[in-house]
Design a protein around this motif. Structure first.
Motif, PDB file in Angstrom:
ATOM      1  N   GLN A   1      25.871 -17.801 -33.674  1.00  0.00           N
ATOM      2  CA  GLN A   1      24.886 -17.862 -32.579  1.00  0.00           C
ATOM      3  C   GLN A   1      23.512 -18.274 -33.106  1.00  0.00           C
ATOM      4  O   GLN A   1      22.800 -19.050 -32.471  1.00  0.00           O
ATOM      5  N   ALA A   2      23.159 -17.784 -34.301  1.00  0.00           N
ATOM      6  CA  ALA A   2      21.834 -18.096 -34.851  1.00  0.00           C
ATOM      7  C   ALA A   2      21.695 -19.602 -35.071  1.00  0.00           C
ATOM      8  O   ALA A   2      20.617 -20.176 -34.846  1.00  0.00           O
ATOM      9  N   HIS A   3      22.782 -20.263 -35.489  1.00  0.00           N
ATOM     10  CA  HIS A   3      22.705 -21.712 -35.703  1.00  0.00           C
ATOM     11  C   HIS A   3      22.533 -22.432 -34.365  1.00  0.00           C
ATOM     12  O   HIS A   3      21.693 -23.343 -34.240  1.00  0.00           O
ATOM     13  N   ALA A   4      23.325 -22.032 -33.354  1.00  0.00           N
ATOM     14  CA  ALA A   4      23.206 -22.673 -32.036  1.00  0.00           C
ATOM     15  C   ALA A   4      21.788 -22.478 -31.483  1.00  0.00           C
ATOM     16  O   ALA A   4      21.188 -23.410 -30.932  1.00  0.00           O
ATOM     17  N   GLU A   5      21.233 -21.288 -31.656  1.00  0.00           N
ATOM     18  CA  GLU A   5      19.878 -21.021 -31.135  1.00  0.00           C
ATOM     19  C   GLU A   5      18.836 -21.885 -31.850  1.00  0.00           C
ATOM     20  O   GLU A   5      17.918 -22.412 -31.224  1.00  0.00           O
ATOM     21  N   LYS A   6      19.005 -22.052 -33.163  1.00  0.00           N
ATOM     22  CA  LYS A   6      18.061 -22.876 -33.928  1.00  0.00           C
ATOM     23  C   LYS A   6      18.100 -24.327 -33.422  1.00  0.00           C
ATOM     24  O   LYS A   6      17.074 -24.974 -33.247  1.00  0.00           O
ATOM     25  N   VAL A   7      19.314 -24.819 -33.173  1.00  0.00           N
ATOM     26  CA  VAL A   7      19.469 -26.202 -32.704  1.00  0.00           C
ATOM     27  C   VAL A   7      18.866 -26.347 -31.302  1.00  0.00           C
ATOM     28  O   VAL A   7      18.132 -27.301 -31.018  1.00  0.00           O
ATOM     29  N   CYS A   8      19.162 -25.385 -30.422  1.00  0.00           N
ATOM     30  CA  CYS A   8      18.650 -25.460 -29.037  1.00  0.00           C
ATOM     31  C   CYS A   8      17.126 -25.357 -29.016  1.00  0.00           C
ATOM     32  O   CYS A   8      16.473 -25.936 -28.144  1.00  0.00           O
ATOM     33  N   ALA A   9      16.561 -24.632 -29.987  1.00  0.00           N
ATOM     34  CA  ALA A   9      15.101 -24.478 -30.031  1.00  0.00           C
ATOM     35  C   ALA A   9      14.398 -25.816 -30.282  1.00  0.00           C
ATOM     36  O   ALA A   9      13.205 -25.957 -30.015  1.00  0.00           O
ATOM     37  N   THR A  10      15.115 -26.811 -30.787  1.00  0.00           N
ATOM     38  CA  THR A  10      14.516 -28.140 -30.988  1.00  0.00           C
ATOM     39  C   THR A  10      14.482 -28.932 -29.683  1.00  0.00           C
ATOM     40  O   THR A  10      13.997 -30.056 -29.652  1.00  0.00           O
ATOM     41  N   GLY A  11      15.076 -28.365 -28.606  1.00  0.00           N
ATOM     42  CA  GLY A  11      15.129 -29.074 -27.322  1.00  0.00           C
ATOM     43  C   GLY A  11      16.476 -29.735 -27.086  1.00  0.00           C
ATOM     44  O   GLY A  11      16.720 -30.306 -26.023  1.00  0.00           O
ATOM     45  N   ALA A  12      17.355 -29.685 -28.110  1.00  0.00           N
ATOM     46  CA  ALA A  12      18.677 -30.302 -27.969  1.00  0.00           C
ATOM     47  C   ALA A  12      19.570 -29.459 -27.047  1.00  0.00           C
ATOM     48  O   ALA A  12      19.263 -28.295 -26.763  1.00  0.00           O
ATOM     49  N   SER A  13      20.660 -30.056 -26.592  1.00  0.00           N
ATOM     50  CA  SER A  13      21.661 -29.327 -25.807  1.00  0.00           C
ATOM     51  C   SER A  13      22.811 -28.934 -26.729  1.00  0.00           C
ATOM     52  O   SER A  13      23.092 -29.628 -27.720  1.00  0.00           O
ATOM     53  N   CYS A  14      23.481 -27.820 -26.409  1.00  0.00           N
ATOM     54  CA  CYS A  14      24.640 -27.369 -27.183  1.00  0.00           C
ATOM     55  C   CYS A  14      25.788 -27.087 -26.220  1.00  0.00           C
ATOM     56  O   CYS A  14      25.636 -26.270 -25.303  1.00  0.00           O
ATOM     57  N   LEU A  15      26.912 -27.759 -26.434  1.00  0.00           N
ATOM     58  CA  LEU A  15      28.107 -27.527 -25.627  1.00  0.00           C
ATOM     59  C   LEU A  15      29.204 -26.989 -26.543  1.00  0.00           C
ATOM     60  O   LEU A  15      29.218 -27.285 -27.744  1.00  0.00           O
ATOM     61  N   PHE A  16      30.133 -26.253 -25.970  1.00  0.00           N
ATOM     62  CA  PHE A  16      31.179 -25.622 -26.773  1.00  0.00           C
ATOM     63  C   PHE A  16      32.547 -26.165 -26.366  1.00  0.00           C
ATOM     64  O   PHE A  16      32.823 -26.328 -25.170  1.00  0.00           O
ATOM     65  N   ALA A  17      33.367 -26.480 -27.388  1.00  0.00           N
ATOM     66  CA  ALA A  17      34.638 -27.175 -27.146  1.00  0.00           C
ATOM     67  C   ALA A  17      35.799 -26.413 -27.761  1.00  0.00           C
ATOM     68  O   ALA A  17      36.569 -26.960 -28.565  1.00  0.00           O
TER      69      ALA A  17
END
Ligand SMILES: NC(=O)c1ccc[n+]([C@@H]2O[C@H](COP(=O)([O-])OP(=O)(O)OC[C@H]3O[C@@H](n4cnc5c(N)ncnc54)[C@H](OP(=O)(O)O)[C@@H]3O)[C@@H](O)[C@H]2O)c1
Length: 235
Positions: free
Chosen positions: A119-135
């Motif tokens: 979760q910490a990695h996904a949050e770091k990525v989303c904090a840049t403004g990017a979107s995160c989808l899960f597959a």
């Protein structure tokens, strides 16, 4: 409903993936300039709302590789950022290994992760403004991701831009509608060099079975590069 998918690639006449291995055509001094100018000119003529690529292809844009342990698969909610007027760039990075700076690419980045990415990695990525989808638990459920790209971002048409592994997975899943193939006047010739569609499997497997093709257009570009466009139908 999913977007239309056009697989846009440049290759040798023996269908190999690694253009850095090819000789420049006769009369051409700068092979890479020839490749990029033709690739981008053809890309600009294909209507699209964004592009998709695999983790290994995108590694060269990353500042490094993230290392973390994967967690047990868990329920995850997609995080959808705002692309504004930008195209989307979809990064298939199941384990969350790409360490990308916010401005490394001009497009709105959409990461496709497995549900095992911390979760910490996904949050770091989303904090840049990017979107995160899960597959899914392995991050390989591309069929489930495509309709969401249409729903979240209005993507009606996307380019699939390699590498061979990701293209092969899309082909095997019956998710490619058109191919756009630039053929360099060069042969690779070495056994074992990956192809632009490179799905692993047993010798009898046929990832393109039941998917006949029809020629749409042929054009000769600068330096004798031939641009082939095909439509794929499904039986
Ligand atoms: N000739 C061209 O037009 C062209 C275009 C693009 C790239 N390239 C070249 O292609 C090379 C990379 O190609 P590649 O085939 O090795 O790798 P790739 O297709 O770029 O990336 C494969 C990786 O994508 C991830 N992935 C996510 N979902 C997947 C799925 N459903 N199926 C398969 N992989 C999935 C996996 O990452 P994990 O390993 O993290 O699980 C997998 O290892 C580079 O050398 C690049 O320069 C050439």
């Amino acid at each position: 409903m999913r977007p239309k998918i056009i697989c846009h690639m440049i290759t040798s006449i023996d269908g190999r993936l690694l253009t850095g291995r090819l000789e420049a055509p006769i009369g051409v001094t700068d092979r890479d300039a020839l490749i990029w100018s033709n690739y981008e000119a053809a890309e600009a003529r294909l209507p699209h709302d964004g592009w998709m690529a695999g983790r290994r292809t995108l590694q060269r844009y990353a500042s490094g590789q993230t290392t973390h342990d994967l967690v047990s698969p868990m329920e995850r909610e997609d995080v959808v950022g705002d692309p504004g007027k930008r195209k989307i760039g979809v990064l298939f990075d199941p384990s969350g290994r790409l360490d990308m700076a916010q401005d490394c690419l001009p497009d709105h980045l959409v990461y496709v992760f497995s549900t095992r990415v911390p979760q910490a990695h996904a949050e770091k990525v989303c904090a840049t403004g990017a979107s995160c989808l899960f597959a899914g638990p392995d991050g390989y459920d591309i069929a489930s991701v495509l309709p969401r790209l249409r729903d979240y971002f209005g993507a009606a048409s996307l380019l699939l831009e390699g590498g061979g592994r990701l293209n092969g997975a899309f082909l095997q899943a019956g998710l490619i509608d058109e191919t756009s193939t630039l053929i360099m006047p060069a042969v690779d010739g070495l056994a074992g060099v990956p192809a632009i569609y490179d799905q692993p499997g047993a010798s009898g497997d046929r990832p393109a079975a039941g998917q006949p093709m029809r020629l749409l257009a042929v054009e000769t570009l600068d330096g004798g590069v031939v641009w082939l466009r095909h439509v794929i139908e499904r039986r």
